[in-house]
Motif scaffolding. Structure first.
Motif, PDB file in Angstrom:
ATOM      1  N   GLU A   1      -8.834  -3.397   8.892  1.00 20.69           N
ATOM      2  CA  GLU A   1      -9.800  -2.366   9.254  1.00 20.69           C
ATOM      3  C   GLU A   1      -9.519  -1.825  10.652  1.00 20.69           C
ATOM      4  OE1 GLU A   1     -14.609  -1.548   9.271  1.00 20.69           O
ATOM      5  OE2 GLU A   1     -13.897  -3.607   9.532  1.00 20.69           O
ATOM      6  N   LYS A   2      -9.243  -2.713  11.594  1.00 16.75           N
ATOM      7  CA  LYS A   2      -8.971  -2.297  12.970  1.00 16.75           C
ATOM      8  C   LYS A   2      -7.727  -1.427  13.066  1.00 16.75           C
ATOM      9  CE  LYS A   2     -11.172  -6.214  15.315  1.00 16.75           C
ATOM     10  NZ  LYS A   2     -10.945  -7.452  16.113  1.00 16.75           N
ATOM     11  N   GLU A   3      -6.749  -1.679  12.207  1.00 19.05           N
ATOM     12  CA  GLU A   3      -5.493  -0.925  12.247  1.00 19.05           C
ATOM     13  C   GLU A   3      -5.451   0.209  11.217  1.00 19.05           C
ATOM     14  OE1 GLU A   3      -1.904  -3.042  12.886  1.00 19.05           O
ATOM     15  OE2 GLU A   3      -2.896  -4.801  13.749  1.00 19.05           O
ATOM     16  N   ASN A   4      -6.632   0.519  10.651  1.00 17.49           N
ATOM     17  CA  ASN A   4      -6.789   1.689   9.754  1.00 17.49           C
ATOM     18  C   ASN A   4      -5.804   1.674   8.582  1.00 17.49           C
ATOM     19  OD1 ASN A   4      -8.869   2.918  11.352  1.00 17.49           O
ATOM     20  ND2 ASN A   4      -7.279   3.563  12.799  1.00 17.49           N
ATOM     21  N   LEU A   5      -5.666   0.520   7.969  1.00 20.39           N
ATOM     22  CA  LEU A   5      -4.715   0.386   6.873  1.00 20.39           C
ATOM     23  C   LEU A   5      -5.136   1.190   5.637  1.00 20.39           C
ATOM     24  CD1 LEU A   5      -2.110  -1.233   7.020  1.00 20.39           C
ATOM     25  CD2 LEU A   5      -3.224  -3.051   5.713  1.00 20.39           C
ATOM     26  N   PHE A   6      -6.427   1.491   5.541  1.00 18.17           N
ATOM     27  CA  PHE A   6      -6.930   2.200   4.353  1.00 18.17           C
ATOM     28  C   PHE A   6      -7.336   3.643   4.652  1.00 18.17           C
ATOM     29  CE2 PHE A   6      -7.974  -2.344   3.876  1.00 18.17           C
ATOM     30  CZ  PHE A   6      -7.208  -2.623   2.752  1.00 18.17           C
ATOM     31  N   GLU A   7      -6.844   4.198   5.735  1.00 16.88           N
ATOM     32  CA  GLU A   7      -7.286   5.513   6.156  1.00 16.88           C
ATOM     33  C   GLU A   7      -6.906   6.635   5.187  1.00 16.88           C
ATOM     34  OE1 GLU A   7      -5.547   6.577   9.857  1.00 16.88           O
ATOM     35  OE2 GLU A   7      -3.511   6.012   9.279  1.00 16.88           O
ATOM     36  N   LYS A   8      -5.898   6.419   4.349  1.00 18.31           N
ATOM     37  CA  LYS A   8      -5.464   7.462   3.418  1.00 18.31           C
ATOM     38  C   LYS A   8      -6.218   7.422   2.084  1.00 18.31           C
ATOM     39  CE  LYS A   8      -0.802   7.724   5.382  1.00 18.31           C
ATOM     40  NZ  LYS A   8       0.656   7.568   5.122  1.00 18.31           N
ATOM     41  N   PHE A   9      -7.137   6.481   1.964  1.00 23.19           N
ATOM     42  CA  PHE A   9      -7.912   6.376   0.729  1.00 23.19           C
ATOM     43  C   PHE A   9      -9.307   6.957   0.928  1.00 23.19           C
ATOM     44  CE2 PHE A   9      -4.804   2.923   0.446  1.00 23.19           C
ATOM     45  CZ  PHE A   9      -4.268   3.175  -0.812  1.00 23.19           C
TER      46      PHE A   9
ATOM     47  N   ILE B   1       0.842  -1.198   0.000  1.00 28.61           N
ATOM     48  CA  ILE B   1       0.000   0.000   0.000  1.00 28.61           C
ATOM     49  C   ILE B   1       0.875   1.245   0.000  1.00 28.61           C
ATOM     50  CG2 ILE B   1      -1.551   1.379   1.444  1.00 28.61           C
ATOM     51  CD1 ILE B   1      -3.024  -1.192   2.145  1.00 28.61           C
ATOM     52  N   GLU B   2       1.884   1.251   0.859  1.00 28.19           N
ATOM     53  CA  GLU B   2       2.766   2.414   0.937  1.00 28.19           C
ATOM     54  C   GLU B   2       3.638   2.540  -0.321  1.00 28.19           C
ATOM     55  OE1 GLU B   2       2.959   4.829   3.120  1.00 28.19           O
ATOM     56  OE2 GLU B   2       1.358   3.988   4.362  1.00 28.19           O
TER      57      GLU B   2
END
Length: 211
Positions: A178-186, A62-63
């Motif tokens: 989801e719990k670790e907000n892996l998609f928060e930048k989208f 992702i990064e």
């Protein structure tokens, strides 16, 4: 949404149980050592370790790719679905596709092989995501050994068992993501759907829903 994901997980687990029973029944009628070897390989895998491996790889990709302007030409583009595609019996590597799903029903979507509800976007298209260790273990070990089985149907049943387990592990992966907000930048539109499918081999399967 937790109830929905529990329901999805239950369905996936039922499929795994059904396939396990089919393989065990076939093994009772077979003395094929290779068949038993691959069943033991499935049975002895470390699911907790798999979750860690998939999560770290997804996070890294992702990064490195999804959030890089070099590969993503519109990071701010909104979408409501991710589709992950794998290569079946000969591929445990999953590629990611952003989808604009045209869907407003209260029921969960039921996908078709060629589905006009799915609009593939160009912001995340055929990008690396993660390797399913379960599918990869099957792939790396079975190539060149197909003729050691009594019947290709046994290989197919094994594959369906491995895939069922892989989908359960991927469900768990996205619960963690989801719990670790892996998609928060989208820019995700909710509800957000995650589906997995085999390339050119059937409709995507709904794996997880984010609300």
């Amino acid at each position: 949404m937790e109830k929905i994901n529990n329901s999805i997980l239950k369905t996936l687990q039922e499929t795994e149980k059904e396939m396990n029973e089919i393989v065990l029944e076939n093994l009772k009628e077979s003395e094929n050592k290779t068949f038993l070897e691959f069943y033991s390989l499935w049975k002895n895998q470390n699911r907790s370790e798999h979750n860690d491996l998939m999560f770290e790889e997804l996070k890294l990709n992702i990064e490195k790719y999804w959030l890089s302007e070099k590969y993503n030409n519109d990071i701010e583009k909104s979408f409501n679905m991710l589709y992950f595609e794998h290569g079946g019996l000969y591929g445990g590597d999953l590629e990611a596709y952003a989808i604009d799903l045209d869907y407003s029903d209260n029921e969960l979507p039921d996908f078709e092989m060629l589905d006009d509800k799915l609009e593939y976007l160009d912001n995340i298209a055929s990008m690396p995501s993660f390797i399913s260790p379960t599918l990869y273990h099957l792939t790396e070990n079975i190539q060149g050994r197909e003729k050691e089985f009594d019947d290709f149907l046994d290989i197919n049943d094994l594959y369906n068992l491995y895939e069922a387990t892989a989908l359960i592990e991927i469900n768990t992966l996205f619960e963690r993501a989801e719990k670790e907000n892996l998609f928060e930048k989208f820019n995700l539109k909710k509800p957000f759907y995650i589906a997995v499918g085999e390339h050119d081999a059937g409709a995507p399967k709904l794996i997880y829903v984010m609300e």
